[in-house]
Structure formats: C-alpha cells, structure tokens
Enzyme design. Structure first.
Site, PDB file in Angstrom:
ATOM      1  N   HIS A  36       0.841  -1.209   0.000  1.00  0.00           N
ATOM      2  CA  HIS A  36       0.000   0.000   0.000  1.00  0.00           C
ATOM      3  C   HIS A  36       0.872   1.254   0.000  1.00  0.00           C
ATOM      4  CE1 HIS A  36      -2.784  -2.859   2.238  1.00  0.00           C
ATOM      5  NE2 HIS A  36      -3.590  -2.410   1.295  1.00  0.00           N
ATOM      6  N   GLN A  63     -18.556  -5.182  -0.411  1.00  0.00           N
ATOM      7  CA  GLN A  63     -17.784  -6.077  -1.272  1.00  0.00           C
ATOM      8  C   GLN A  63     -17.493  -7.426  -0.606  1.00  0.00           C
ATOM      9  OE1 GLN A  63     -14.578  -3.011  -1.464  1.00  0.00           O
ATOM     10  NE2 GLN A  63     -13.164  -4.720  -1.378  1.00  0.00           N
TER      11      GLN A  63
HETATM   12  O1  PAF Z   1      -8.376  -3.064  -2.990  1.00  0.00           O
HETATM   13  C1  PAF Z   1      -8.974  -2.690  -1.974  1.00  0.00           C
HETATM   14  O2  PAF Z   1      -8.388  -2.540  -0.896  1.00  0.00           O
HETATM   15  C2  PAF Z   1     -10.460  -2.407  -2.045  1.00  0.00           C
HETATM   16  O3  PAF Z   1     -11.099  -3.284  -2.910  1.00  0.00           O
HETATM   17  C3  PAF Z   1     -10.784  -0.938  -2.410  1.00  0.00           C
HETATM   18  C4  PAF Z   1     -10.288  -0.579  -3.800  1.00  0.00           C
HETATM   19  C5  PAF Z   1     -10.146  -0.003  -1.389  1.00  0.00           C
HETATM   20  C6  PAF Z   1     -12.307  -0.724  -2.388  1.00  0.00           C
HETATM   21  O4  PAF Z   1     -12.852  -1.000  -1.141  1.00  0.00           O
END
Ligand code: PAF
Length: 290
Positions: A36, A63
């Site tokens: 990240h 999600q």
């Molecule tokens: O990749 C992720 O961490 C998630 O899918 C995102 C893009 C932050 C959306 O919640």
C-alpha cells in the site's frame, strides 16, 4: 496530516481545496503494508510538491459476502495512520461505520464484462461492491488521479472500465505488486496464515515464476501452462486451488494460445480459510522478434 471521518467535513474540504491540484487518491481497506505504501509513493510522484495525496481507509461491507471475512478483516487504524503520516500522506479519510451508505441505499454500479470471470465467479458480489464504493469516493474526493495495485489486476481493469464508461475525469495509475523476500505477494490477508500455511504459500509465486520461464522459452499452449501451475501448487498439502486461469491481459477473456498481447495467469488459492490471489501478466517483448 489531516484525518477526516465525517463526510460533510470531507465535502467541505474538497470544496475549500479545489484549487490545490493535482489531487491523487489511494483507496485502501487499511491493514497497510509496504505494498500500500508504495502506492502512496506513486501518488506523491503524481501529485508533486504542490498537489495533495489523499488515502482512504474503509473496510467496505458491500464487497464482502455474508460468509466472508468482513468482521475479522484486520483493523489497525492507529498503526495505519502512523504509516501514512511517515510516508508523507496529506489527508486520510476514515469514514465512520455507516457514514458512507444510507441505511436504505438502493443504487449500485455493476460492471458486466471484465469482472465476470476469475474473481467474479468466486465472489459474484465483489466488483459491484468495489465499483460502488470507489465511485462514491471519487465523487466525494474528486481526485485527478487514483492509484490501484496490480496485485488486484482484475479490480484495476474493472475500475479502468468504470472510469471509461461513466466518464470519470480521473487518471488511473497502476502500482506493481510488492513481494516478500521469498516471493509471496504482499497482502493484508497474509496475516491470517499459520506458520505452516505461510511457508507453503510461497508455492503460488514459484508456480507463476515457472510459467514465466516457460513462456520466455517459447511455450504458448495455455492449457499446458495452467496445468503446470496447478500441479506445482498441488504439491503443497495445505493448498486448495480455487481457480487457475489464463486470459487475455486486456479483455480478461480466456485464450488458448499466448499471442502478441501476452497472457495473464490469475490464481486464487485457499490455505485453510484464507484465500490468496496472485497473477502474472506476461507481455511478449516484440522488440526481440526477428
Ligand atoms: O483493494 C482494496 O483494498 C479495495 O477493494 C478498495 C479498492 C479499497 C475498495 O474497497
């Protein structure tokens, strides 16, 4: 570094700072690792010294399917904020639980081609949840650019398609996958692995490296490549393959033979309850051709 948790405050910030450009977004679900942070570094390069880097930390409920790991997803807000500050992030948006979605929210965004296979088969709800939350973050933050990791190759492709098809005036920047010393792709979910699972999980990147070597040597038959990847992963007793697929790197449609555009090999593998994904995007170096 400013931390914003309230969406009214976020809108006011976006308006007050509308002239501070470029504004570059790094959406995350927290539990940050060096992968990240490398996206934050890319955002800083794009933003320059005059622009602003905005990260978001939000474990997006839409999600996750009910049987997935929403509740147990690692949350470490303080450590994440310290890492982002040390990396020179300007603003972090950490929406309070419930702040992003109305309780009777009834509008979602679905992508129906790029997201249909691979992860879309195993997690049918996933890309609608991702597209919806990312579109909301785009609307709230109004970035000029946003950075997504290639580790989630299909997610990156789906976001690009959404940006194209819905005319978001936002540049999508890809950040390469970062790997541990032994090759395992960095992921927040690696924290779930037992020592035995962690030791065996390296087989994923090893199998992809072997496929790369085979393609470098001229192998073009996709089913042979995939069966080699499957066999190598299956040598590890704790590995349970969800999928191993070979698709066109742009359309994400299955292909039989590696052509000029190369091949994306995407894998999903369970170790215990932990599902890891990784991929190899191999592009033919056409300048090498006769
Ligand atoms: O990749 C992720 O961490 C998630 O899918 C995102 C893009 C932050 C959306 O919640």
């Amino acid at each position: 570094m400013r931390v914003i948790t309230d969406m009214v405050e976020l809108r006011a910030w976006a308006m007050d700072h509308r002239a501070t450009r470029p504004r570059v977004l790094v959406p995350t679900m927290g539990a940050l690792h060096e992968g990240h942070l490398s996206l934050v570094d890319r955002a800083r390069i794009r933003a320059g010294t005059d622009g602003v880097v905005v990260a978001t930390i939000f474990v997006n409920p839409t999600q996750f399917a009910p049987h997935e790991d929403f509740d147990s997803y690692p949350r470490q807000a303080e450590a994440d904020l310290a890492m982002l500050e040390a990396r020179g992030c300007d603003v972090v948006v950490v929406p309070e639980r419930g702040a992003l979605y109305a309780s009777d929210a009834s509008v979602t965004i679905s992508e129906s081609a790029i997201g249909a296979g691979l992860e879309g088969v195993s997690r049918p709800h996933f890309f609608t949840g991702v597209c919806t939350v990312v579109a909301k973050l785009f609307n709230l933050i109004q970035p000029d650019a946003a950075v997504f990791g290639e580790k989630d190759y299909q997610q990156l492709a789906v976001i690009r398609r959404m940006v194209r098809d819905l005319d978001f005036p936002i540049e999508i920047i890809a950040g390469p996958t970062l790997r541990e010393v032994d090759g395992l792709a960095m992921s927040s979910r690696n924290a779930y692995l037992s020592p035995e699972e962690r030791a065996q999980a390296v087989v994923i990147s090893q199998s992809l490296d072997a496929a790369r070597a085979a393609m470098e040597e001229g192998m073009v038959d996709v089913s042979t490549l995939l069966s080699r990847v499957e066999k190598q992963i299956a040598t590890q007793p704790l590995a349970r393959i969800d999928y191993v697929a070979g698709v066109h790197p742009d359309t994400l449609e299955p292909i039989d033979s590696v052509g000029d555009d190369g091949l994306l090999i995407a894998v999903g593998v369970f170790f215990g309850k932990t599902r890891l994904i990784d991929n190899l995007c191999w592009r033919r170096n056409l300048s090498d051709a006769g």
